[in-house]
Design a protein around this motif. Structure first.
Motif, PDB file in Angstrom:
ATOM      1  N   ASN A   1      -3.692   0.867  -4.023  1.00 59.73           N
ATOM      2  CA  ASN A   1      -2.542   1.492  -3.387  1.00 59.73           C
ATOM      3  C   ASN A   1      -1.216   0.927  -3.894  1.00 59.73           C
ATOM      4  OD1 ASN A   1      -3.559  -0.826  -1.672  1.00 59.73           O
ATOM      5  ND2 ASN A   1      -1.610  -0.455  -0.629  1.00 59.73           N
TER       6      ASN A   1
ATOM      7  N   ASP B   1      -2.924  10.338  -1.623  1.00 57.76           N
ATOM      8  CA  ASP B   1      -1.946  10.072  -0.570  1.00 57.76           C
ATOM      9  C   ASP B   1      -2.521  10.273   0.831  1.00 57.76           C
ATOM     10  OD1 ASP B   1      -2.141  12.797  -0.697  1.00 57.76           O
ATOM     11  OD2 ASP B   1       0.002  13.177  -0.937  1.00 57.76           O
ATOM     12  N   ASP B   2      -3.831  10.455   0.944  1.00 55.96           N
ATOM     13  CA  ASP B   2      -4.482  10.595   2.243  1.00 55.96           C
ATOM     14  C   ASP B   2      -4.860   9.219   2.781  1.00 55.96           C
ATOM     15  OD1 ASP B   2      -6.062  12.862   4.001  1.00 55.96           O
ATOM     16  OD2 ASP B   2      -7.139  10.948   3.964  1.00 55.96           O
ATOM     17  N   GLU B   3      -4.696   9.015   4.081  1.00 52.12           N
ATOM     18  CA  GLU B   3      -4.959   7.698   4.663  1.00 52.12           C
ATOM     19  C   GLU B   3      -6.427   7.287   4.575  1.00 52.12           C
ATOM     20  OE1 GLU B   3      -4.648   7.305   8.949  1.00 52.12           O
ATOM     21  OE2 GLU B   3      -4.658   9.501   9.151  1.00 52.12           O
ATOM     22  N   TYR B   4      -7.327   8.245   4.354  1.00 51.17           N
ATOM     23  CA  TYR B   4      -8.750   7.924   4.239  1.00 51.17           C
ATOM     24  C   TYR B   4      -9.240   7.923   2.789  1.00 51.17           C
ATOM     25  CZ  TYR B   4      -8.765   8.795   9.265  1.00 51.17           C
ATOM     26  OH  TYR B   4      -8.498   8.745  10.607  1.00 51.17           O
TER      27      TYR B   4
ATOM     28  N   TRP C   1      -6.535   3.883   0.210  1.00 47.17           N
ATOM     29  CA  TRP C   1      -5.832   3.563   1.455  1.00 47.17           C
ATOM     30  C   TRP C   1      -6.748   3.266   2.638  1.00 47.17           C
ATOM     31  CZ3 TRP C   1      -0.928   2.338   1.434  1.00 47.17           C
ATOM     32  CH2 TRP C   1      -0.057   2.901   0.483  1.00 47.17           C
ATOM     33  N   ASN C   2      -7.973   3.669   2.592  1.00 47.12           N
ATOM     34  CA  ASN C   2      -8.824   3.655   3.783  1.00 47.12           C
ATOM     35  C   ASN C   2      -8.976   2.269   4.415  1.00 47.12           C
ATOM     36  OD1 ASN C   2     -10.881   4.679   5.638  1.00 47.12           O
ATOM     37  ND2 ASN C   2     -12.250   3.398   4.422  1.00 47.12           N
TER      38      ASN C   2
END
Length: 215
Positions: A68, A141-144, A148-149
């Motif tokens: 990230n 760019d997705d939190e999962y 980023w998860n």
């Protein structure tokens, strides 16, 4: 062929270099680093320079993945200013680049080509892992996403090795069959590497105390 997988480095160039010199057998082991080369520690430009040299010299045996922090630096240079990254650690990283007289944009171009994961029949290696809740784990760019998860990981029938979420010691989750090896090298922790055999079984963990020059 065996595998030597190394966790989040965060600018700890000397620590990483020490670990390789002491523990990496490049004739017998594929080296995989799971992202976050930059930020936090004092030697981000030197770390990226060294990573690029290693990949150039051992292109079939050395793999660096995107984390990230690489994503945020890429966003800063290719879109609008990333104020979140600047506030957290980007301003210091850019200052280090200025002092080192190193071209940020060249390194960013290299980061854009880094893969999000490495896998074979037994292993899946990424920065943050395949989440149970992810509809598309590769949507950056997705939190999962795999960079980023921080939620529960999915059991994918392979050993997952991840970083991203600092822990005091390497941490195993039986339900997802995953190891987290981010032991906070740039803070009060240490750098962790894990050696894996050709069938995806853990051989040993390697601890590298953080070099004082990196803090």
């Amino acid at each position: 062929m065996r595998y030597f997988i190394i966790g989040d480095i965060h600018g700890c160039f000397h620590t990483f270099k020490n670990m390789l010199e002491k523990h990496w057998n490049h004739n017998e082991e594929i080296l995989i680093q799971l992202g976050d080369l930059i930020d936090r520690g004092k030697k981000s430009p030197q770390m990226v320079e060294y990573a690029r040299e290693l990949h150039g010299n051992f292109s079939e045996k050395v793999f660096f993945l995107r984390g990230n922090h690489e994503f945020e630096m890429i966003e800063h240079f290719t879109k609008e200013p990333n104020h979140n990254w600047l506030r957290q650690c980007g301003e210091e990283t850019l200052r280090q680049y200025e002092v080192a007289n190193r071209d940020c944009e060249s390194d960013v171009k290299w980061m854009k080509d880094l893969p999000l994961f490495w896998e074979n029949d037994y292993l899946f290696i990424s920065h943050a892992g395949i989440a149970e809740e992810a509809s598309d784990p590769f949507l950056e760019d997705d939190e999962y996403s795999v960079i980023w998860n921080r939620s529960r990981l999915k059991n994918i029938g392979k050993l997952q090795i991840i970083g991203h979420t600092p822990c005091r010691n390497p941490s195993y989750d039986e339900n997802s069959n995953s190891w987290n090896i981010d032991t906070a090298a740039a803070y009060s922790g240490y750098l962790t590497g894990v050696k894996i055999d050709s069938l995806g079984r853990v051989i040993e963990f390697v601890r590298g105390n953080t070099d004082l020059r990196d803090k």
